[in-house]
Motif scaffolding. Structure first.
Motif, PDB file in Angstrom:
ATOM      1  N   ASN A   5       2.677  -4.631  -3.211  1.00  0.00           N
ATOM      2  CA  ASN A   5       2.856  -4.583  -1.762  1.00  0.00           C
ATOM      3  C   ASN A   5       2.560  -5.912  -1.070  1.00  0.00           C
ATOM      4  O   ASN A   5       2.679  -6.013   0.144  1.00  0.00           O
ATOM      5  CB  ASN A   5       1.974  -3.485  -1.153  1.00  0.00           C
ATOM      6  CG  ASN A   5       2.446  -2.097  -1.512  1.00  0.00           C
ATOM      7  OD1 ASN A   5       3.643  -1.866  -1.679  1.00  0.00           O
ATOM      8  ND2 ASN A   5       1.519  -1.171  -1.657  1.00  0.00           N
ATOM      9  N   ASP A  16       8.022  -6.465   3.788  1.00  0.00           N
ATOM     10  CA  ASP A  16       6.852  -5.727   3.302  1.00  0.00           C
ATOM     11  C   ASP A  16       6.496  -4.567   4.223  1.00  0.00           C
ATOM     12  O   ASP A  16       6.141  -3.472   3.772  1.00  0.00           O
ATOM     13  CB  ASP A  16       5.649  -6.668   3.171  1.00  0.00           C
ATOM     14  CG  ASP A  16       5.632  -7.403   1.831  1.00  0.00           C
ATOM     15  OD1 ASP A  16       6.475  -7.097   0.979  1.00  0.00           O
ATOM     16  OD2 ASP A  16       4.776  -8.293   1.652  1.00  0.00           O
ATOM     17  N   SER A  42      11.021 -11.966  -4.939  1.00  0.00           N
ATOM     18  CA  SER A  42      10.220 -10.781  -5.236  1.00  0.00           C
ATOM     19  C   SER A  42      10.757 -10.031  -6.450  1.00  0.00           C
ATOM     20  O   SER A  42      10.039  -9.230  -7.060  1.00  0.00           O
ATOM     21  CB  SER A  42      10.219  -9.825  -4.037  1.00  0.00           C
ATOM     22  OG  SER A  42       9.674 -10.424  -2.896  1.00  0.00           O
TER      23      SER A  42
END
Length: 435
Positions: free
Chosen positions: A134, A302, A362
């Motif tokens: 996260n 996010d 990511s």
């Protein structure tokens, strides 16, 4: 205060701030050659086609070293890899200031590419070592925003160096010296792991260990864990649709990015007749907006993922939308006659392009097992920089043959759409080898 009630330190974010600084100085090094190229071209009488080859040469060495760099980052502390090679790229930048012919220019640019190759695979690996799932959007944003920030700072720095250090040669030498100083300053922060860092407390170590265990358990369990590890071979990856979605999408993204980075300044100088001073501040504005897009994009992505029921669906929907948002301003740029409108379109396109970059960086920690995230980062970056090697040459051929940038801009539009569409191939719900 006992160990159980300790508040976790935030050493992981210091590591990523150091990474942001290193990526920024890395891109200052890359930006200076593009901003200075109009002066170099005039001084050394290079043709557009030869300029394309010179701008491409950096990527030849960069591409060749991507997979070895990813392997090194999986085997050794990625921060130490960055520091060692960072000193080398500063040295090669200094050498560039003493070159007088195209052959040496091409050779030194290729060596510079080899020395800079580990920076992004190391950053991808650092995400899986230091950050929870996260936190990786913000981590990727911090890392890759250095690319836009470096370009933004590199342009006005070039103008200052040229003014005070005897032209383009002094500017290149100064950029190399600055690089070495910054790399050495960041060494104590980034050259460690959670296990070896002296500033981290046990509470932060436990926080990371627990998060990694939960992440592994959510994607793999029992026999599936063993199957995935035994299947994480070259054959497994090459047969994975997700692998090709990551690599082809990032290839389009990086081709767009490096195409603008290498030819953007030349486009503004040739089409809109900007001098070195105006060029420096225009490039600064464009990439400053890109930096905002990168940082804001990481935070927003996010936040959306944390509040969404299906966190991975966020990626599936955002990528195509952002691809369109990159492409539309580039089309409008192709018909622009006003310099302010042109800069505005480039800035808007850069904002969304760098947002995409945050999401791409990511992906290795999302779709690959942690022990292979560095290698996947290297392979992904290799595909991207193949585009970086090819596009400068293609743009040079287009401009040399047509005397116009119109068809080059059409190429950028196609790359923008590919950036958004290739990720639809990715299965975000499972690791590669578990599809």
């Amino acid at each position: 205060m006992t160990q159980l009630t300790q508040k976790p330190t935030n050493v992981r974010w210091r590591v990523f701030l150091a990474l942001l600084i290193l990526v920024t100085i890395n891109y200052v090094d890359r930006a200076v050659i593009s901003v200075l190229m109009p002066m170099i071209q005039e001084d050394l009488q290079f043709s557009p086609e030869l300029v394309g080859v010179i701008l491409s040469a950096f990527f030849w060495g960069y591409v060749v070293m991507q997979i070895p760099s990813g392997w090194l980052c999986d085997k050794f502390a990625p921060g130490k890899v960055i520091v060692g090679t960072g000193i080398l790229w500063g040295i090669f930048q200094i050498f560039t200031g003493f070159i007088h012919n195209s052959t040496m220019f091409i050779a030194i640019r290729a060596l510079l590419g080899i020395s800079e190759a580990p920076i992004y695979p190391s950053g991808g690996k650092l995400q899986s070592v230091w950050l929870t799932k996260n936190e990786r959007g913000k981590g990727a944003a911090l890392m890759d925003s250095g690319s836009a920030l470096g370009n933004a700072l590199g342009a006005p720095l070039c103008a200052l160096f040229v003014a005070f250090l005897d032209g383009w040669r002094g500017a290149l030498i100064a950029a190399g010296v600055l690089t070495i100083i910054v790399v050495l300053a960041c060494k104590p922060i980034i050259g460690s792991t959670p296990e070896t860092n002296k500033s981290i407390n046990e509470a932060e170590r436990e926080y990371l260990r627990k998060a990694f265990e939960e992440e592994d358990a959510s994607s793999l369990s029992g026999q599936n864990m063993d199957d995935a590890k035994s299947g994480s071979t070259a054959t497994t990856y090459l047969g994975s649709r997700s692998f090709w979605g990551v690599c082809l999408g990032f290839g389009a993204y990086d081709a767009f990015w490096y195409g603008l980075m290498t030819w953007g300044a030349l486009y503004l100088a040739a089409v809109h007749h900007l001098n070195i001073k105006d060029l420096g501040w225009s490039i600064f504005l464009i990439y400053a907006v890109g930096t905002v897009g990168q940082l804001l994009g990481g935070v927003v992505t996010d936040k959306i993922r944390q509040s969404a029921k299906d966190t991975n669906a966020v990626f599936r929907r955002l990528f195509p939308l952002l691809g369109v948002c990159i492409a539309v301003p580039m089309y409008l740029l192709s018909v622009a006659t006003d310099i302010y409108f042109a800069i505005a379109m480039l800035s808007i396109s850069m904002f969304f392009e760098k947002w995409c970059g945050t999401m791409y960086w990511s992906l290795p920690s999302i779709v690959a097992d942690r022990q292979y995230s560095g290698t996947l980062s290297g392979i992904m970056n290799m595909f991207g920089n193949v585009g970086g090697a090819v596009v400068p040459i293609v743009v040079g051929l287009i401009v040399g043959a047509t005397g116009s940038y119109y068809w080059a801009l059409m190429l950028f539009i196609a790359l923008a759409l590919g950036t958004g569409l290739f990720p639809v191939l990715i299965n975000f719900d499972k690791k590669i080898g578990m599809e």
